[in-house]
Every structure is written in structure tokens, then in C-alpha cells.
Scaffold this active site. Structure first.
Site, PDB file in Angstrom:
ATOM      1  N   HIS A 131      -2.287 -21.631 -30.708  1.00  0.00           N
ATOM      2  CA  HIS A 131      -2.764 -22.857 -29.886  1.00  0.00           C
ATOM      3  C   HIS A 131      -4.332 -23.150 -30.614  1.00  0.00           C
ATOM      4  CE1 HIS A 131       0.328 -22.215 -26.857  1.00  0.00           C
ATOM      5  NE2 HIS A 131       0.054 -23.420 -26.576  1.00  0.00           N
ATOM      6  N   LYS A 135      -7.961 -23.679 -26.031  1.00  0.00           N
ATOM      7  CA  LYS A 135      -7.209 -23.225 -25.108  1.00  0.00           C
ATOM      8  C   LYS A 135      -7.787 -22.143 -24.200  1.00  0.00           C
ATOM      9  CE  LYS A 135      -3.036 -22.692 -23.327  1.00  0.00           C
ATOM     10  NZ  LYS A 135      -2.279 -23.612 -22.458  1.00  0.00           N
TER      11      LYS A 135
END
Length: 237
Positions: A131, A135
């Protein structure tokens, strides 16, 4: 629909754009929990806030008879409380770790593959998720949903994040935070003879935003607690 956006970061802004193209009105945007007065005339709230704010947002909406769709992760230790509050108020609530149509099909595929692989102990499973650097939670809610899907359909009993203390009979999850990647998830089965891998790659946030709006539309005629598998009618496949 008249929509309240709880959390107005990149996801909230993407949801606003898509909701307007589908004929809906954004009548409230909030970073903090809304008041009872602010929730008047709201058909549905869509929550992409923070782990710290999510439960209060959900509780407040349900207690004020506002339907709510939540995609915030990292607060699930209070999920059962949210279910109880929803049922006590005859409310409507959808939580999903990921609202992407493609990811939810991937969830189903993951469970089917886990069932198929369960008798074959020579294969070891591992997971990887990638990610963007903003995140907040690791592993992601999507990765946890995938791990639980394997556990429910195999002999594995738990998961653990690589770099922490390994657990017996558990699925290792490797997490990476790189650049602006929206989300990539791998499920990898390996034996001495061969490997099997399935993968989902998100190219942009629009898929998550569209799924959240579709879920909000679906929830309008429903009462109870649901997830995205209900919205997409995937549970009976």
C-alpha cells in the site's frame, strides 16, 4: 440520496465526485463526529474517517436512525458493539474492509482456492500486501479479510505479520508501504514441486469509491447488518 461524508480525505473526495455523477447530493462533510442536528435529512452516511473516529461515527448515526456505510479499518475490536447498537435501533449498517467490486470477487476466489488447497498439506501459504506510505494500519483490513477467508476454509488457525513473533499453524503476512500504490494483494501457495498464486492490483481509488456509493444505494431499502458480499450477491456462489 442526501449523503454525509464522514472523513473528507482522498477517499471522501473520490466518493463525492462519483456520488454526484450518479445524481446524489453531498449535504455534509465532517472530520469529527456529527451532531444529531447535522444528521437531520441525511439518507445515508459514508464513513472513511480514522480508526479513532469510526466507532463513534457509526454509533452516532445508528442511534439517530441514519443508515451508515463504513470502510474505515483498524477499529474492529468494537465491531460486535456496533452490530448490537445497529440491532437495538433497528438500523442499517454495512462494514467492508474493501468496497472494490474486483476485490470482493477476489475475496470469493480466495475462499474457493483455500478449500481446494486444504487437503494438500505439501503446499504452504503466505500473503503479501503493498500500500501507499500514508496507509495507517498494517496489515491492511483487506489482508486480514483474505487471511480470515483462508482460515475459515483450511487447517490454518491464525495469521501473523512478518517481523513479529511467528505463530504455529499461522499464515505469514508481509506488508510493504511504497509510494502512492492504492493496493496490491498476493496469495501464494508453494510446494517443492510448484507454486500457485492469485493477485489483485488496484490501479486507482475510484473502484473503492464507486463500490461505497453502490453499497449506500443498495442499503436504502434494507434493515440490518451487511457486508459487500451481500451487496454483490456473492455469498451463494
Amino acid at each position: 440520496m442526501n449523503i454525509a461524508l464522514l472523513g473528507y480525505g482522498k477517499m471522501g473526495q473520490a466518493i463525492e465526485k462519483i456520488a454526484k455523477t450518479r445524481g446524489h447530493q453531498i449535504v455534509l462533510t465532517k472530520e469529527e463526529t456529527p451532531t444529531k442536528e447535522e444528521l437531520q435529512n441525511i439518507d445515508v452516511a459514508i464513513d472513511f474517517s480514522t480508526p479513532e473516529a469510526a466507532f463513534d461515527n457509526i454509533k452516532t448515526c445508528l442511534e439517530n436512525h441514519v443508515k451508515i456505510v463504513s470502510g474505515t479499518t483498524g477499529w474492529l475490536e468494537k465491531y460486535n458493539q456496533a452490530v448490537t447498537i445497529c440491532n437495538q435501533n433497528n438500523g442499517s449498517f454495512i462494514y467492508a474492509s474493501n468496497f472494490s467490486v474486483g476485490v470482493n470477487i477476489f475475496f470469493q476466489l480466495n475462499q474457493i482456492l483455500a478449500k481446494m488447497m486444504a487437503p494438500h498439506n505439501e503446499y504452504q501459504v503466505e500473503m503479501e500486501e503493498i500500500h501507499h506510505t500514508q496507509k495507517l494500519d498494517a496489515p491492511s483490513g483487506t489482508a486480514i479479510t483474505l487471511a480470515n477467508g483462508i482460515i475459515e476454509n483450511s487447517n490454518y488457525s491464525d495469521w501473523y505479520l512478518e517481523g513479529t513473533t511467528p505463530k504455529e499453524n499461522a499464515i505469514p503476512i508481509k506488508d510493504k508501504r511504497i509510494g502512492i500504490i492504492p493496493g496490491t494483494h498476493y496469495i501464494h501457495y508453494q510446494s517443492d514441486i510448484d507454486s500457485i498464486e492469485i493477485k489483485h492490483t488496484a490501479h486507482k481509488r475510484d473502484g473503492f469509491a464507486l463500490g461505497a456509493v453502490i453499497a449506500a444505494e443498495w442499503l436504502q431499502e434494507k434493515t440490518g447488518v451487511f457486508d459487500m458480499q451481500d451487496v454483490l450477491n456473492l455469498k451463494n456462489m
